[in-house]
Design an enzyme around this catalytic site. Structure first.
Site, PDB file in Angstrom:
ATOM      1  N   ARG A  46     -16.833   7.812  25.940  1.00 15.33           N
ATOM      2  CA  ARG A  46     -16.844   6.511  24.866  1.00 15.33           C
ATOM      3  C   ARG A  46     -17.134   5.553  25.490  1.00 15.33           C
ATOM      4  O   ARG A  46     -17.756   4.545  25.216  1.00 15.33           O
ATOM      5  CB  ARG A  46     -15.564   6.907  24.349  1.00 15.33           C
ATOM      6  CG  ARG A  46     -14.986   5.831  23.155  1.00 15.33           C
ATOM      7  CD  ARG A  46     -13.916   6.070  22.158  1.00 15.33           C
ATOM      8  NE  ARG A  46     -12.919   6.797  22.678  1.00 15.33           N
ATOM      9  CZ  ARG A  46     -11.975   6.629  23.556  1.00 15.33           C
ATOM     10  NH1 ARG A  46     -11.905   5.444  24.188  1.00 15.33           N
ATOM     11  NH2 ARG A  46     -11.109   7.534  23.967  1.00 15.33           N
ATOM     12  N   ASP A 171     -28.402  -9.692  10.700  1.00 21.58           N
ATOM     13  CA  ASP A 171     -28.694  -8.521  10.523  1.00 21.58           C
ATOM     14  C   ASP A 171     -30.270  -8.625  10.656  1.00 21.58           C
ATOM     15  O   ASP A 171     -31.065  -8.690   9.605  1.00 21.58           O
ATOM     16  CB  ASP A 171     -28.210  -7.953   9.255  1.00 21.58           C
ATOM     17  CG  ASP A 171     -28.655  -6.416   8.905  1.00 21.58           C
ATOM     18  OD1 ASP A 171     -29.766  -6.169   9.544  1.00 21.58           O
ATOM     19  OD2 ASP A 171     -27.974  -5.609   8.255  1.00 21.58           O
ATOM     20  N   LYS A 196     -33.489   2.741  11.408  1.00 21.80           N
ATOM     21  CA  LYS A 196     -34.518   2.306  10.844  1.00 21.80           C
ATOM     22  C   LYS A 196     -35.642   1.919  11.880  1.00 21.80           C
ATOM     23  O   LYS A 196     -36.160   2.937  12.394  1.00 21.80           O
ATOM     24  CB  LYS A 196     -34.383   0.830   9.874  1.00 21.80           C
ATOM     25  CG  LYS A 196     -32.869   0.872   8.979  1.00 21.80           C
ATOM     26  CD  LYS A 196     -33.030   1.958   7.943  1.00 21.80           C
ATOM     27  CE  LYS A 196     -31.629   2.183   7.610  1.00 21.80           C
ATOM     28  NZ  LYS A 196     -30.986   1.220   7.060  1.00 21.80           N
TER      29      LYS A 196
HETATM   30  C1  LIG Z   1     -29.552   0.824   6.751  1.00 26.32           C
HETATM   31  C2  LIG Z   1     -29.140  -0.656   7.028  1.00 26.32           C
HETATM   32  C3  LIG Z   1     -27.689  -1.076   7.363  1.00 26.32           C
HETATM   33  C4  LIG Z   1     -26.894   0.070   7.710  1.00 26.32           C
HETATM   34  O1  LIG Z   1     -27.093   1.060   8.706  1.00 26.32           O
HETATM   35  P1  LIG Z   1     -26.931   2.461   8.896  1.00 26.32           P
HETATM   36  O2  LIG Z   1     -27.399   2.838  10.088  1.00 26.32           O
HETATM   37  O3  LIG Z   1     -27.147   3.172   7.536  1.00 26.32           O
HETATM   38  O4  LIG Z   1     -25.165   2.526   8.947  1.00 26.32           O
HETATM   39  C5  LIG Z   1     -27.368  -2.361   7.542  1.00 26.32           C
HETATM   40  N1  LIG Z   1     -28.236  -3.124   7.529  1.00 26.32           N
HETATM   41  C6  LIG Z   1     -29.482  -3.111   6.731  1.00 26.32           C
HETATM   42  C7  LIG Z   1     -30.699  -4.171   6.510  1.00 26.32           C
HETATM   43  C8  LIG Z   1     -30.006  -1.766   6.473  1.00 26.32           C
HETATM   44  O5  LIG Z   1     -31.080  -1.636   5.959  1.00 26.32           O
END
Ligand SMILES: *Cc1c(COP(=O)(O)O)cnc(C)c1O
Length: 381
Positions: A46, A171, A196
């Site tokens: 961890r 983000d 993604k």
């Molecule tokens: C998918 C996504 C998230 C969340 O990520 P996960 O891997 O699904 O927990 C956060 N921000 C954006 C812009 C996303 O497309």
């Protein structure tokens, strides 16, 4: 090293033990110690794992930050970042956010005394006014946003936030580090859903944080271990494999997205196309200044509302109806009923997530096939 070289070589030397050009998947939950607390840098899976360590230093190098950290999901990364802020903290966030981010802020952290004020982050004046309304610990932005692809000016936000001593977190999931590096514009933390584009093959769930400065990096490293939302070594390996092709994939995604956006724009069945690379995008000038490319996401508002959207979805053959984005295969999403269903209708519609909105994640298939697919679907409306 230039950027594409960094994706493959930065902080990724051959494995020192064996010479393997890819870091092995170290499946070990614990590591032998020669005497209490005498070890080779790894203690327990961890707190740290050699495969994860390579991924973490690679993402730090690629984004130009001091510390990179990998998580079991994008939301795991966000939840860990939020643990940094004690009860009574205030966050100013852009109002067009990933649905799960909004759910975590609004339906969970609020109960623990974190106040979040949402602003239209396209406007520096509104951001400034929100910051004036009270001491703020963090500004949280998505740019481009999900699903409307609006932008916030990262450098201007950093200037406003600095006056207050607020951290700026971005983000950067949609742009990826290939097209935008927020730390170079002064942001303190960058967040990714590596599910993604970084992973890029729709086969893992993962997240990452990159901290500009080592001090915040140390705190987040401590929280990563204390909270424990860490990814498996195999998932780290797959994200590393994804990173190696991120440059070529992102350029292919962007080529496809521009072709699809152009095919949609001007069609009589289309009300509006959202893509920062179109000259008609209201913030195209900012996109040119702040980004090196415009990404693979296109949103389209169809005439005919929910009915038009459903017909369009039924007509697509190559775009698979599914949540998520950023994989090599094209996906399509209906935000109002899928990814953004947790946002109440009134709030959703107030900022443009209507029933007629469809979000396309353009993959790296032949762009002409994607354009044909979209044209066929339009004819079904
Ligand atoms: C998918 C996504 C998230 C969340 O990520 P996960 O891997 O699904 O927990 C956060 N921000 C954006 C812009 C996303 O497309």
């Amino acid at each position: 090293m230039r950027f594409d070289t960094k994706l493959i070589h930065a902080a990724q030397p051959p494995d020192p033990l064996t010479g393997a050009v890819n870091v092995p998947v170290y499946l070990s939950s614990t590591f032998a110690q020669s005497a209490p607390n005498r070890h080779k840098g790894f203690v327990y899976g961890r707190s740290g794992n050699p495969t994860r360590a390579v991924l973490e230093s690679a993402v730090a190098a690629i984004d130009g930050g001091a510390t990179g950290l990998a998580f079991s999901s994008g939301l795991g990364a966000l939840a860990t970042l939020l643990e940094h802020f004690p009860s009574g903290s205030r966050i100013v966030a852009g109002e067009d956010l990933y649905g799960g981010t909004w759910r975590l802020f609004e339906h969970h952290r609020r109960q623990f005394g974190i106040e979040v004020e949402y602003v239209d982050a396209r406007s520096n004046e509104r951001l400034a006014a929100a910051l004036e309304r009270g001491p703020t610990q963090m500004v949280y932005l998505e740019t481009p946003t999900n699903p409307l692809l609006t932008l916030a000016d990262i450098a201007a936000t950093v200037r406003l936030a600095r006056r207050q001593g607020a951290l700026v977190a971005v983000d950067n999931t949609f742009a990826s580090p290939v097209f935008q590096r927020p730390i170079e514009r002064g942001a303190d933390v960058v967040l990714y859903s590596t599910t993604k584009y970084l992973g890029g093959h729709s086969d893992i769930i993962g997240g990452a944080l990159v901290a500009r400065e080592a001090k915040l990096g140390e705190r987040l490293t401590w929280l990563q271990n204390a909270v424990g939302a860490v990814p498996s070594p195999f998932d780290c390996f797959l994200v590393l494999r994804g990173l190696h092709t991120l440059g070529v994939r992102m350029r292919a995604h962007a080529t496809a997205a521009l072709a699809v956006a152009r095919a949609l724009e001007g069609d009589r069945r289309v009300h509006r196309v959202h893509y920062p690379g179109l000259a008609s995008h209201p913030q195209h000038a900012l996109a040119r200044r702040q980004m090196d490319g415009y990404g693979g996401m296109v949103s389209v508002e169809l005439n005919g509302g929910g009915r038009g959207a459903r017909r369009f979805l039924r007509g697509l053959r190559l775009f698979t109806l599914a949540e998520s984005l950023g994989g090599v295969e094209s996906l399509v999403d209906h935000p109002a009923s899928m990814t953004h269903a947790s946002v109440p209708r009134r709030e959703r519609e107030a900022h443009g997530v209507t029933d007629g909105l469809v979000r396309l994640s353009c993959g790296i298939e032949d762009p002409d096939d994607l354009v044909d697919d979209v044209r066929r679907a339009l004819r079904g409306i």
